[in-house]
Design an enzyme around this catalytic site. Structure first.
Site, PDB file in Angstrom:
ATOM      1  N   LEU A   4      24.456  41.040  30.964  1.00  0.00           N
ATOM      2  CA  LEU A   4      24.326  42.400  30.519  1.00  0.00           C
ATOM      3  C   LEU A   4      25.634  43.061  30.447  1.00  0.00           C
ATOM      4  O   LEU A   4      26.079  44.072  29.722  1.00  0.00           O
ATOM      5  CB  LEU A   4      23.713  43.327  31.476  1.00  0.00           C
ATOM      6  CG  LEU A   4      22.036  42.757  31.614  1.00  0.00           C
ATOM      7  CD1 LEU A   4      21.277  43.341  32.740  1.00  0.00           C
ATOM      8  CD2 LEU A   4      21.419  43.385  30.453  1.00  0.00           C
ATOM      9  N   GLU A  16      30.011  43.323  32.606  1.00  0.00           N
ATOM     10  CA  GLU A  16      31.142  43.183  33.403  1.00  0.00           C
ATOM     11  C   GLU A  16      31.293  44.309  34.240  1.00  0.00           C
ATOM     12  O   GLU A  16      31.742  45.157  33.499  1.00  0.00           O
ATOM     13  CB  GLU A  16      32.277  42.438  33.103  1.00  0.00           C
ATOM     14  CG  GLU A  16      32.000  41.026  32.484  1.00  0.00           C
ATOM     15  CD  GLU A  16      33.336  40.351  32.596  1.00  0.00           C
ATOM     16  OE1 GLU A  16      34.336  40.989  32.701  1.00  0.00           O
ATOM     17  OE2 GLU A  16      33.217  39.082  32.166  1.00  0.00           O
ATOM     18  N   THR A  55      32.349  46.602  37.982  1.00  0.00           N
ATOM     19  CA  THR A  55      33.464  46.795  38.916  1.00  0.00           C
ATOM     20  C   THR A  55      33.597  45.663  39.895  1.00  0.00           C
ATOM     21  O   THR A  55      34.751  45.116  40.122  1.00  0.00           O
ATOM     22  CB  THR A  55      33.272  47.877  39.760  1.00  0.00           C
ATOM     23  OG1 THR A  55      33.018  49.114  38.917  1.00  0.00           O
ATOM     24  CG2 THR A  55      34.546  48.275  40.548  1.00  0.00           C
ATOM     25  N   LYS A 110      23.426  41.639  40.126  1.00  0.00           N
ATOM     26  CA  LYS A 110      24.844  41.902  40.184  1.00  0.00           C
ATOM     27  C   LYS A 110      25.400  40.708  41.094  1.00  0.00           C
ATOM     28  O   LYS A 110      24.930  40.805  42.196  1.00  0.00           O
ATOM     29  CB  LYS A 110      24.904  43.458  40.810  1.00  0.00           C
ATOM     30  CG  LYS A 110      26.513  43.743  40.703  1.00  0.00           C
ATOM     31  CD  LYS A 110      26.349  45.347  40.701  1.00  0.00           C
ATOM     32  CE  LYS A 110      25.955  46.040  39.736  1.00  0.00           C
ATOM     33  NZ  LYS A 110      26.376  47.554  39.915  1.00  0.00           N
ATOM     34  N   ASP A 153      31.299  57.229  43.452  1.00  0.00           N
ATOM     35  CA  ASP A 153      31.760  56.854  42.200  1.00  0.00           C
ATOM     36  C   ASP A 153      30.669  57.419  41.046  1.00  0.00           C
ATOM     37  O   ASP A 153      29.974  56.627  40.402  1.00  0.00           O
ATOM     38  CB  ASP A 153      31.769  55.138  42.168  1.00  0.00           C
ATOM     39  CG  ASP A 153      32.138  54.616  40.779  1.00  0.00           C
ATOM     40  OD1 ASP A 153      33.122  55.348  40.304  1.00  0.00           O
ATOM     41  OD2 ASP A 153      32.117  53.369  40.656  1.00  0.00           O
TER      42      ASP A 153
END
Ligand code: ADP
Length: 303
Positions: free
Chosen positions: A13, A15, A17, A36, A129
């Site tokens: 899907l 790339e 962090t 992930k 974040d």
């Protein structure tokens, strides 16, 4: 070939962090998921206990406005985090020029953002974040916060692994001044930037570095005075700077309602101690006054 005897790998899907994210089918439930992969192979002892405890905490954070962490497992030197699959994200919505966002649509997207954030802050978890591409949108229009707490577990890298430097656009002024004792206010500032971006349909304060970001903040809100922010001069990276006056908020956000402007100004407060909390923001009259937020199922989304 199944991963962990359970997940059928599909396409990559993107790339992120911390590593590659790919689509997969959970053969146990038939559900589509996003996995992930986080590289931990280099650390000899693997992932530390603190991180595992935090991951357990994330698994227990179940809420309609927070992405569900279905499970976490190590596999071939990588930690795999399995999340529910989401169709799109708020960045794609904001950027799509074919989408018209009415004031009611903006209110709905922003209310869901704050609701997710409020649940986490209630459990003393900071996001750290917040940005539009971390606000994922499901097929039913529900917006969910993603990447919660990952910055705390895995550290906030300066660059992602395609070596791009992270934009400081959503960073609160206390972070830009080097504070180490920050709190929930950093998420409130970032949420205000997202609200501004929904209203403007472009990132509000687009700094190219931390210093430039402070300059952009000062140019909009004026340099902070001692009466606005008494602790300012004690922050690690504090420097004297030249006085810049504030712009009237109305001139920065033409055509925006008084209620929306009032909420923006309370979230964009310099002193983190004086900044509204997420809960107070949710109780602001912007959310109770007309127009009512759009039903999520009826929100415009990219085709
Ligand atoms: P970043 O770290 O840059 O925010 P992520 O690691 O969150 O990026 O995600 C990388 C890519 O994977 C992005 O393109 C994102 O849209 C996609 N993605 C992440 N989580 C999900 C999910 N739950 N469902 C669908 N796509 C996802």
């Amino acid at each position: 070939k199944k991963v962990a005897d359970r997940y059928l790998k599909r396409e990559v899907l993107g790339e992120g962090t911390y590593g590659v994210v790919y689509k997969a089918i959970d053969t146990k439930t038939g559900q589509t998921v996003a996995i992930k992969k986080i590289r931990i192979g280099k650390q000899k002892e693997g992932i530390n206990f603190t991180a595992l405890r935090e991951i357990k905490l994330l698994k227990e954070l179940k809420d309609p406005n927070i992405i569900e962490l279905i499970e976490a497992f190590p596999h071939k030197g990588n930690l795999h985090l399995v999340f529910e699959f989401m169709e799109t994200d708020l960045e794609a919505v904001i950027r799509d020029r074919n989408i018209v966002l009415s004031p009611a649509d903006i209110k709905s997207y922003f209310q869901m953002t704050l609701k997710g954030l409020a649940v986490c802050h209630r459990k003393w978890v900071l996001h750290r974040d917040m940005k539009p591409n971390n606000l994922l949108i499901g097929s039913n229009g529900q917006l969910k916060l993603a990447d919660f707490g990952l910055a705390r577990i895995f550290g906030s890298p300066e660059r992602n692994f395609t070596h791009q430097v992270f934009a400081p656009w959503y960073r609160a002024p206390e972070l830009l001044f080097g504070t180490k004792q920050y709190g929930a206010g950093v998420d409130v500032w970032a949420a205000a930037c997202i609200f501004a971006e929904l209203l403007l349909r472009r990132p509000f304060l687009q700094g190219t570095s931390d210093i430039d970001q402070l300059g952009k903040i000062f140019a909009a809100f004026g340099t902070p005075t001692r009466s606005q922010w008494s602790d300012l001069e004690y922050l690690p990276d504090y420097v004297e700077y030249q006085y810049v006056p504030a712009q009237p908020l109305r001139s920065l956000f033409p055509g925006v309602s008084d209620d929306a402007l009032d909420l923006l100004s309370k979230m964009f407060t310099y002193d983190p101690k004086a900044r509204v909390s997420v809960q107070q923001a949710l109780e602001h009259r912007y959310f109770s006054s007309a127009p009512a937020p759009t039903d999520p199922a009826k929100l415009p989304r990219p085709v």
